[in-house]
Design a protein around this motif. Structure first.
Motif, mmCIF file in Angstrom:
data_model
loop_
_atom_site.group_PDB
_atom_site.id
_atom_site.type_symbol
_atom_site.label_atom_id
_atom_site.label_comp_id
_atom_site.label_asym_id
_atom_site.label_seq_id
_atom_site.Cartn_x
_atom_site.Cartn_y
_atom_site.Cartn_z
ATOM 1 N N TYR A 186 21.454 9.059 -3.335
ATOM 2 C CA TYR A 186 22.340 8.006 -3.821
ATOM 3 C C TYR A 186 21.633 6.610 -4.193
ATOM 4 O O TYR A 186 22.150 5.858 -4.551
ATOM 5 C CB TYR A 186 23.484 7.817 -3.039
ATOM 6 N N GLN A 187 20.377 6.452 -3.510
ATOM 7 C CA GLN A 187 19.559 5.078 -3.639
ATOM 8 C C GLN A 187 18.488 5.306 -4.635
ATOM 9 O O GLN A 187 17.980 6.583 -4.892
ATOM 10 C CB GLN A 187 19.201 4.659 -2.270
ATOM 11 N N ASN A 188 18.287 4.136 -5.204
ATOM 12 C CA ASN A 188 16.891 4.431 -6.196
ATOM 13 C C ASN A 188 15.914 3.214 -6.242
ATOM 14 O O ASN A 188 15.155 3.216 -6.804
ATOM 15 C CB ASN A 188 17.522 4.530 -7.732
ATOM 16 N N ARG A 189 16.267 2.176 -5.237
ATOM 17 C CA ARG A 189 15.314 1.137 -5.031
ATOM 18 C C ARG A 189 14.876 1.061 -3.577
ATOM 19 O O ARG A 189 14.877 0.092 -2.958
ATOM 20 C CB ARG A 189 16.198 -0.031 -5.386
ATOM 21 N N TRP A 190 14.454 2.286 -3.038
ATOM 22 C CA TRP A 190 13.868 2.232 -1.438
ATOM 23 C C TRP A 190 12.224 2.317 -1.566
ATOM 24 O O TRP A 190 11.802 2.585 -2.786
ATOM 25 C CB TRP A 190 14.467 3.376 -0.871
ATOM 26 N N ARG A 191 11.925 2.066 -0.566
ATOM 27 C CA ARG A 191 10.440 2.028 -0.389
ATOM 28 C C ARG A 191 10.173 2.628 0.999
ATOM 29 O O ARG A 191 10.592 1.922 2.026
ATOM 30 C CB ARG A 191 9.502 0.715 -0.645
ATOM 31 N N ILE A 192 9.313 3.443 1.188
ATOM 32 C CA ILE A 192 9.290 3.915 2.525
ATOM 33 C C ILE A 192 7.549 3.716 2.983
ATOM 34 O O ILE A 192 6.914 3.691 2.145
ATOM 35 C CB ILE A 192 9.663 5.232 2.908
ATOM 36 N N THR A 247 -2.000 6.140 6.627
ATOM 37 C CA THR A 247 -0.778 5.583 6.175
ATOM 38 C C THR A 247 -0.547 5.062 4.885
ATOM 39 O O THR A 247 -1.500 4.653 4.033
ATOM 40 C CB THR A 247 -0.373 4.351 7.156
ATOM 41 N N TYR A 248 0.497 5.473 4.229
ATOM 42 C CA TYR A 248 0.876 5.144 2.805
ATOM 43 C C TYR A 248 2.250 4.734 2.682
ATOM 44 O O TYR A 248 3.321 5.014 3.495
ATOM 45 C CB TYR A 248 0.731 6.567 1.989
ATOM 46 N N THR A 249 2.412 3.876 1.471
ATOM 47 C CA THR A 249 4.011 3.606 1.055
ATOM 48 C C THR A 249 4.184 4.442 -0.301
ATOM 49 O O THR A 249 3.475 4.711 -0.870
ATOM 50 C CB THR A 249 3.962 2.159 0.697
ATOM 51 N N ILE A 250 5.394 4.736 -0.141
ATOM 52 C CA ILE A 250 5.782 5.574 -1.340
ATOM 53 C C ILE A 250 7.127 5.115 -1.916
ATOM 54 O O ILE A 250 8.103 4.485 -1.244
ATOM 55 C CB ILE A 250 6.100 6.986 -0.926
#
Length: 640
Positions: A186-192, A247-250
């Motif tokens: 339901y989200q589209n502007r996340w970053r992990i 470690t990475y961001t996606i």
């Protein structure tokens, strides 16, 4: 309604986070089939808004935990604009009290007003005290002011709706990161951001749409883990870019429901990378925990269920040569290597490596390296075994305290603790006594393998005999649904061999696949297009067996069939053509004779019907001495 996502510029541009109480009312299902989400109207006493409950909240409605006029606290939700109307998608909430007896106030629908209230407007909520009862409010309205906590959150993505969430995003500099367990479709502007805890190899596949390639990995943070899959060119990029343990961001990836059969991560979602996805390395600042291993000692493997995924740390004591096999399903060449490991439990185990791992991971036991194995599967071949998978991870001589300690133990003690010294016929009293026992008694005793003892389950012990009725009843007990089937042993008399169909088939000498006559007068393998002058015939017999409890139809393939016939299928083919009397005599010879049969019961589906097939893995004529002792043991057990 008393909250809003401001769509202006400057400091107002972005997503505001609130903690609020609201009231769920007017719950209703969509017409027709049961919907995955529930529609409702929420109100804070002053304003109301249309909303939809996410599918994961449906159980609250089904269990009547969430009812009309319930007091709830919204934890996670998304504000969307659909055809000019504000709609909230509620992702997480907590029910605060039983349903009220009436609606509080006369809330105005925010979609019916020309303007939307500003975030600075006071937000009212119903204060439910612990001792309050549903009817204690009477006709008055109980309201408390509740402060609005606003923290702007910015992202570089597009906007299909504002995401409002109460939670603990990670903050690094000016960038906010969502916990892995909090993201959803339901989200589209996340970053992990997280650490790669498992990395699969780049592999090719073929389906109805053609050939392709896929590569997947798992990434984790303090909240949990999620599987990330990539395809085609993206898979090739990720294979070279992703490093185990880094470690990475996606961001900007698609999420879909995880398939529990192939996914061991804690998130209920699975991430699919696309051409717009952002995957970037992130400097390891120590805020994300290192990879955790749950090492199991080799001696404890027998207690683990077959199919369990295991982490093992062992000393390499033996490495076999590579063996080349042919896949029965695809005809592809398979590479296999067996690596033998030991550890402080002073037990050893065979680990089977396949494909590139067999070729490149380890080729010699010289120096007795330490091998870290993560996510290998506990098998039951010859009792207990370990198998590598595409998702398994291996590391030689890892920089871990456990590895240093194991290497120190092996160099000091372990290398001499497990039968490292051999002597034939030593001059010891114990050796003389053992030799005397074997000559007098041991030769006639049925010897049970330690491997077969560790397998567990019905019939996995070679000395345990089931009746035909008990073997068939495994179906009713749902013990044959395992993909590998269920193995048991019966003692039965062969009654009939079906002759209304071919007893063998023309097989490829290299792959055992079926051959068909070609226009050139030769035999052709349709999968490999190779042609042969003569086929290698292989048995496929249907045999009826019987004991005192019933009858059963069994499939005998080449090896087992040769045991009862006494000749190969190629030899029988020649006899059928030139010496038919001898051919018939050989087919009649095994009938009305007792055999010990090792049988695999396995489910399959034929024309949408689930059935159980019984295949004989091993057949041997009854040896009456050992079998009599087994019968005596069975009688004694019944008498007790």
């Amino acid at each position: 309604m008393g909250f809003q996502v401001d769509e202006g510029g400057g400091e107002q541009d972005g997503i505001w986070r609130y903690e609020l109480s609201a009231r769920c009312s007017n719950r209703r299902d969509a017409e027709g089939a049961e919907p995955e989400g529930k529609r409702c109207q929420i109100s804070d006493g002053d304003h109301s808004c249309a909303a939809m409950l996410a599918s994961q909240l449906s159980e609250l409605v089904k269990n009547n935990e969430l009812q009309n006029l319930s007091i709830v606290q919204l934890k996670e939700y998304i504000s969307n604009t659909i055809q000019g109307r504000k709609v909230l998608v509620i992702l997480n909430l907590e029910v605060q009290s039983p349903p009220l007896s009436h609606k509080i106030g006369n809330p105005l629908d925010i979609n019916g007003k020309s303007g939307v209230p500003k975030p600075e407007a006071s937000l009212k909520s119903v204060a439910a005290s612990p001792g309050a009862s549903p009817g204690s409010a009477g006709s008055s309205e109980v309201k408390d002011d509740m402060a609005i906590k606003r923290e702007p959150w910015r992202s570089g993505g597009g906007s299909s709706g504002a995401i409002l969430r109460v939670g603990q995003e990670q903050v690094s500099g000016s960038q906010h990161y969502f916990p892995i367990m909090s993201i959803n479709p339901y989200q589209n502007r996340w970053r992990i951001r997280g650490r790669v805890t498992n990395k699969g190899s780049l592999r090719k596949y073929q389906n109805a749409r053609g050939e392709g390639q896929v590569m997947s990995f798992e990434i984790a943070d303090d909240s949990g883990s999620i599987k990330v899959a990539s395809f085609q060119d993206m898979a090739k990029q990720m294979s070279s870019k992703i490093v185990m343990g880094k470690t990475y961001t996606i961001a900007r990836a698609n999420l879909k429901q995880a398939d529990a059969r192939f996914n061991r991560c804690t998130s209920e979602w699975e991430m699919m990378l696309n051409n717009d996805s952002e995957v970037e390395p992130f400097e390891d600042d120590g805020s994300i925990a290192q990879i955790q291993y749950k090492f199991v000692e080799i001696a404890d493997l027998a207690a683990k269920e077959p199919g369990t995924f295991i982490d093992i740390l062992g000393v390499v004591i033996e490495v076999s040569d590579i063996v080349e096999l042919t896949s029965r399903s695809t005809g592809d060449l398979l590479l296999k290597r067996l690596v033998t490991l030991t550890d402080r439990s002073e037990k050893s185990i065979g680990l089977t490596l396949w494909g590139d791992l067999a070729q490149n991971l380890i080729t010699t036991a010289e120096g007795n390296p330490i091998l870290l194995c993560k996510g290998v599967r506990r098998g039951d071949f010859q009792g207990v075994s370990l198998d590598s998978l595409r998702s398994s991870f291996f590391e030689r001589n890892p920089a871990l305290d456990e590895a240093f300690a194991l290497k120190g133990w092996y160099d000091a003690i372990g290398g001499f603790s497990s039968s490292s010294f051999f002597e034939r016929n030593p001059a010891l009293d114990e050796a003389f006594a053992l030799k005397g026992w074997y000559d007098a008694i041991g030769k006639s005793v049925t010897i049970e393998s330690v491997n077969s003892m560790a397998g567990g389950g019905i019939g996995l012990n070679d000395t345990e005999r089931l009746t035909i009725k008990e073997g068939i009843e495994l179906k009713e007990k749902d013990q044959v649904s395992d993909p590998k089937g269920m193995v048991f042993t019966v003692r039965a008399v062969l009654m009939m061999i079906k002759k209304d169909r071919d007893l063998w088939y023309p097989a490829d000498p290299d792959t055992s696949k079926k051959l068909v006559p070609s226009s050139t007068g030769k035999w052709r393998n349709e999968m490999t297009s190779k042609e042969y002058d003569d086929p290698n015939y292989r048995y496929v017999l249907n045999v009826n067996a019987q004991d005192h409890t019933g009858t059963i139809w069994l499939s005998f393939f080449d090896e087992a069939a040769q045991t009862i016939i006494g000749k190969s299928a190629t030899e029988m083919s020649d006899l059928q053509e030139f010496r038919e009397n001898e051919y018939e005599r050989l087919l009649e010879a095994p009938l009305l004779k007792p055999y010990v049969l090792r049988v695999r019961a396995k489910q399959d589906t034929w024309q949408d019907e689930v059935r159980v097939k019984y295949q004989v893995l091993k057949a041997s004529p009854v040896d009456f001495g050992p079998e009599s002792r087994i019968v005596m043991e069975e009688i004694q057990e019944h008498l007790q």
